[in-house]
Design a protein around this motif. Structure first.
Motif, PDB file in Angstrom:
ATOM      1  N   ASP A  42       0.833  -1.210   0.000  1.00 17.69           N
ATOM      2  CA  ASP A  42       0.000   0.000   0.000  1.00 17.69           C
ATOM      3  C   ASP A  42       0.864   1.254   0.000  1.00 17.69           C
ATOM      4  O   ASP A  42       0.607   2.198  -0.756  1.00 17.69           O
ATOM      5  CB  ASP A  42      -0.932   0.024   1.214  1.00 17.69           C
ATOM      6  N   ALA A  43       1.895   1.275   0.840  1.00 22.93           N
ATOM      7  CA  ALA A  43       2.762   2.449   0.942  1.00 22.93           C
ATOM      8  C   ALA A  43       3.557   2.677  -0.340  1.00 22.93           C
ATOM      9  O   ALA A  43       3.887   3.815  -0.677  1.00 22.93           O
ATOM     10  CB  ALA A  43       3.713   2.301   2.129  1.00 22.93           C
ATOM     11  N   ALA A  44       3.869   1.586  -1.052  1.00 28.86           N
ATOM     12  CA  ALA A  44       4.689   1.687  -2.262  1.00 28.86           C
ATOM     13  C   ALA A  44       3.854   1.771  -3.539  1.00 28.86           C
ATOM     14  O   ALA A  44       4.408   1.991  -4.611  1.00 28.86           O
ATOM     15  CB  ALA A  44       5.630   0.481  -2.344  1.00 28.86           C
ATOM     16  N   GLY A  45       2.557   1.582  -3.437  1.00 30.77           N
ATOM     17  CA  GLY A  45       1.713   1.609  -4.630  1.00 30.77           C
ATOM     18  C   GLY A  45       1.886   0.366  -5.502  1.00 30.77           C
ATOM     19  O   GLY A  45       1.793   0.437  -6.715  1.00 30.77           O
ATOM     20  N   LEU A  46       2.143  -0.772  -4.844  1.00 28.92           N
ATOM     21  CA  LEU A  46       2.341  -2.035  -5.558  1.00 28.92           C
ATOM     22  C   LEU A  46       1.359  -3.066  -5.011  1.00 28.92           C
ATOM     23  O   LEU A  46       0.690  -2.835  -4.006  1.00 28.92           O
ATOM     24  CB  LEU A  46       3.784  -2.531  -5.366  1.00 28.92           C
ATOM     25  N   HIS A  47       1.265  -4.217  -5.666  1.00 28.73           N
ATOM     26  CA  HIS A  47       0.372  -5.271  -5.207  1.00 28.73           C
ATOM     27  C   HIS A  47       1.110  -6.139  -4.191  1.00 28.73           C
ATOM     28  O   HIS A  47       2.301  -6.412  -4.342  1.00 28.73           O
ATOM     29  CB  HIS A  47      -0.095  -6.120  -6.400  1.00 28.73           C
ATOM     30  N   TRP A  48       0.399  -6.599  -3.166  1.00 27.72           N
ATOM     31  CA  TRP A  48       1.040  -7.365  -2.096  1.00 27.72           C
ATOM     32  C   TRP A  48       1.638  -8.671  -2.591  1.00 27.72           C
ATOM     33  O   TRP A  48       2.659  -9.125  -2.065  1.00 27.72           O
ATOM     34  CB  TRP A  48       0.093  -7.584  -0.927  1.00 27.72           C
ATOM     35  N   THR A  49       1.061  -9.293  -3.612  1.00 31.21           N
ATOM     36  CA  THR A  49       1.640 -10.547  -4.118  1.00 31.21           C
ATOM     37  C   THR A  49       2.983 -10.280  -4.795  1.00 31.21           C
ATOM     38  O   THR A  49       3.870 -11.134  -4.771  1.00 31.21           O
ATOM     39  CB  THR A  49       0.697 -11.266  -5.092  1.00 31.21           C
ATOM     40  N   TYR A  50       3.140  -9.094  -5.364  1.00 32.51           N
ATOM     41  CA  TYR A  50       4.399  -8.703  -5.995  1.00 32.51           C
ATOM     42  C   TYR A  50       5.500  -8.595  -4.937  1.00 32.51           C
ATOM     43  O   TYR A  50       6.636  -9.014  -5.168  1.00 32.51           O
ATOM     44  CB  TYR A  50       4.203  -7.370  -6.733  1.00 32.51           C
ATOM     45  N   ILE A  51       5.150  -8.078  -3.756  1.00 36.92           N
ATOM     46  CA  ILE A  51       6.127  -7.976  -2.661  1.00 36.92           C
ATOM     47  C   ILE A  51       6.625  -9.373  -2.295  1.00 36.92           C
ATOM     48  O   ILE A  51       7.825  -9.597  -2.128  1.00 36.92           O
ATOM     49  CB  ILE A  51       5.514  -7.276  -1.422  1.00 36.92           C
ATOM     50  N   GLY A  52       5.718 -10.323  -2.182  1.00 36.29           N
ATOM     51  CA  GLY A  52       6.101 -11.695  -1.865  1.00 36.29           C
ATOM     52  C   GLY A  52       6.999 -12.307  -2.928  1.00 36.29           C
ATOM     53  O   GLY A  52       7.975 -13.002  -2.613  1.00 36.29           O
ATOM     54  N   GLN A  53       6.698 -12.038  -4.186  1.00 35.55           N
ATOM     55  CA  GLN A  53       7.522 -12.555  -5.281  1.00 35.55           C
ATOM     56  C   GLN A  53       8.927 -11.960  -5.238  1.00 35.55           C
ATOM     57  O   GLN A  53       9.907 -12.658  -5.482  1.00 35.55           O
ATOM     58  CB  GLN A  53       6.861 -12.265  -6.623  1.00 35.55           C
ATOM     59  N   ILE A  54       9.029 -10.690  -4.907  1.00 33.06           N
ATOM     60  CA  ILE A  54      10.346 -10.046  -4.778  1.00 33.06           C
ATOM     61  C   ILE A  54      11.110 -10.689  -3.626  1.00 33.06           C
ATOM     62  O   ILE A  54      12.282 -11.050  -3.774  1.00 33.06           O
ATOM     63  CB  ILE A  54      10.205  -8.525  -4.540  1.00 33.06           C
ATOM     64  N   GLU A  55      10.456 -10.841  -2.491  1.00 33.42           N
ATOM     65  CA  GLU A  55      11.123 -11.401  -1.318  1.00 33.42           C
ATOM     66  C   GLU A  55      11.592 -12.836  -1.550  1.00 33.42           C
ATOM     67  O   GLU A  55      12.571 -13.269  -0.964  1.00 33.42           O
ATOM     68  CB  GLU A  55      10.203 -11.328  -0.096  1.00 33.42           C
ATOM     69  N   ARG A  56      10.917 -13.565  -2.425  1.00 36.72           N
ATOM     70  CA  ARG A  56      11.336 -14.934  -2.750  1.00 36.72           C
ATOM     71  C   ARG A  56      12.348 -14.982  -3.888  1.00 36.72           C
ATOM     72  O   ARG A  56      12.782 -16.051  -4.289  1.00 36.72           O
ATOM     73  CB  ARG A  56      10.109 -15.782  -3.106  1.00 36.72           C
ATOM     74  N   GLY A  57      12.724 -13.835  -4.418  1.00 34.94           N
ATOM     75  CA  GLY A  57      13.697 -13.785  -5.507  1.00 34.94           C
ATOM     76  C   GLY A  57      13.130 -14.223  -6.842  1.00 34.94           C
ATOM     77  O   GLY A  57      13.865 -14.652  -7.721  1.00 34.94           O
ATOM     78  N   GLU A  58      11.831 -14.077  -7.014  1.00 30.39           N
ATOM     79  CA  GLU A  58      11.156 -14.520  -8.236  1.00 30.39           C
ATOM     80  C   GLU A  58      10.933 -13.404  -9.243  1.00 30.39           C
ATOM     81  O   GLU A  58      10.541 -13.684 -10.372  1.00 30.39           O
ATOM     82  CB  GLU A  58       9.801 -15.149  -7.883  1.00 30.39           C
ATOM     83  N   ARG A  59      11.140 -12.158  -8.850  1.00 35.06           N
ATOM     84  CA  ARG A  59      10.875 -11.025  -9.741  1.00 35.06           C
ATOM     85  C   ARG A  59      12.117 -10.172  -9.908  1.00 35.06           C
ATOM     86  O   ARG A  59      12.848  -9.922  -8.962  1.00 35.06           O
ATOM     87  CB  ARG A  59       9.749 -10.152  -9.176  1.00 35.06           C
ATOM     88  N   ASN A  60      12.328  -9.716 -11.128  1.00 36.19           N
ATOM     89  CA  ASN A  60      13.403  -8.785 -11.435  1.00 36.19           C
ATOM     90  C   ASN A  60      12.790  -7.388 -11.420  1.00 36.19           C
ATOM     91  O   ASN A  60      11.952  -7.058 -12.250  1.00 36.19           O
ATOM     92  CB  ASN A  60      13.998  -9.111 -12.805  1.00 36.19           C
ATOM     93  N   LEU A  61      13.185  -6.590 -10.447  1.00 40.90           N
ATOM     94  CA  LEU A  61      12.571  -5.282 -10.244  1.00 40.90           C
ATOM     95  C   LEU A  61      13.032  -4.256 -11.273  1.00 40.90           C
ATOM     96  O   LEU A  61      14.176  -4.279 -11.702  1.00 40.90           O
ATOM     97  CB  LEU A  61      12.956  -4.729  -8.864  1.00 40.90           C
ATOM     98  N   THR A  62      12.142  -3.344 -11.590  1.00 44.80           N
ATOM     99  CA  THR A  62      12.533  -2.178 -12.376  1.00 44.80           C
ATOM    100  C   THR A  62      13.062  -1.118 -11.417  1.00 44.80           C
ATOM    101  O   THR A  62      12.793  -1.160 -10.217  1.00 44.80           O
ATOM    102  CB  THR A  62      11.329  -1.587 -13.147  1.00 44.80           C
ATOM    103  N   VAL A  63      13.792  -0.175 -11.951  1.00 45.79           N
ATOM    104  CA  VAL A  63      14.304   0.928 -11.129  1.00 45.79           C
ATOM    105  C   VAL A  63      13.136   1.667 -10.492  1.00 45.79           C
ATOM    106  O   VAL A  63      13.186   2.036  -9.307  1.00 45.79           O
ATOM    107  CB  VAL A  63      15.176   1.885 -11.974  1.00 45.79           C
ATOM    108  N   LYS A  64      12.090   1.875 -11.230  1.00 44.94           N
ATOM    109  CA  LYS A  64      10.912   2.583 -10.722  1.00 44.94           C
ATOM    110  C   LYS A  64      10.340   1.874  -9.496  1.00 44.94           C
ATOM    111  O   LYS A  64      10.005   2.504  -8.495  1.00 44.94           O
ATOM    112  CB  LYS A  64       9.853   2.707 -11.821  1.00 44.94           C
ATOM    113  N   ASN A  65      10.258   0.549  -9.557  1.00 45.03           N
ATOM    114  CA  ASN A  65       9.700  -0.190  -8.428  1.00 45.03           C
ATOM    115  C   ASN A  65      10.664  -0.226  -7.241  1.00 45.03           C
ATOM    116  O   ASN A  65      10.222  -0.259  -6.094  1.00 45.03           O
ATOM    117  CB  ASN A  65       9.270  -1.590  -8.839  1.00 45.03           C
ATOM    118  N   VAL A  66      11.967  -0.210  -7.494  1.00 46.81           N
ATOM    119  CA  VAL A  66      12.935  -0.097  -6.401  1.00 46.81           C
ATOM    120  C   VAL A  66      12.704   1.228  -5.671  1.00 46.81           C
ATOM    121  O   VAL A  66      12.660   1.275  -4.440  1.00 46.81           O
ATOM    122  CB  VAL A  66      14.392  -0.204  -6.911  1.00 46.81           C
TER     123      VAL A  66
END
Length: 92
Positions: free
Chosen positions: A40-64
């Motif tokens: 919510d604070a980052a303007g992203l979906h909560w499932t995306y946060i979980g995917q990042i934390e599991r090393g499943e997503r390659n983040l864009t600079v914008k999302n960082v």
């Protein structure tokens, strides 16, 4: 035919993405944030946060930058601490 998302998730994870994900989780928990509240604070979906934390997503600079804002840290702080002790980047 390219691999499906499920097939990609089963393969080996990029070690750099895993390190960033672990560091994100540490920073989030230090602030007593849930994945949902950080999303919510980052303007992203909560499932995306979980995917990042599991090393499943390659983040864009914008999302960082969105995650750093959501965590209340400065630009570059998410990656800065993630690679402490790592001497050489992975190839791949």
């Amino acid at each position: 035919m390219p691999p499906t998302r499920a097939e990609r998730a089963k393969g080996p994870k990029d070690p750099e993405l895993v390190l960033i994900g672990r560091h994100l989780r540490v920073l989030r928990l230090e602030r007593s944030l849930t994945q949902e509240s950080l999303a919510d604070a980052a303007g992203l979906h909560w499932t995306y946060i979980g995917q990042i934390e599991r090393g499943e997503r390659n983040l864009t600079v914008k999302n960082v930058l969105r995650l750093e804002r959501g965590l209340g840290i400065g630009p570059g702080d998410l990656t800065r601490g993630a690679f402490d002790g790592v001497t050489q980047p992975s190839t791949g």
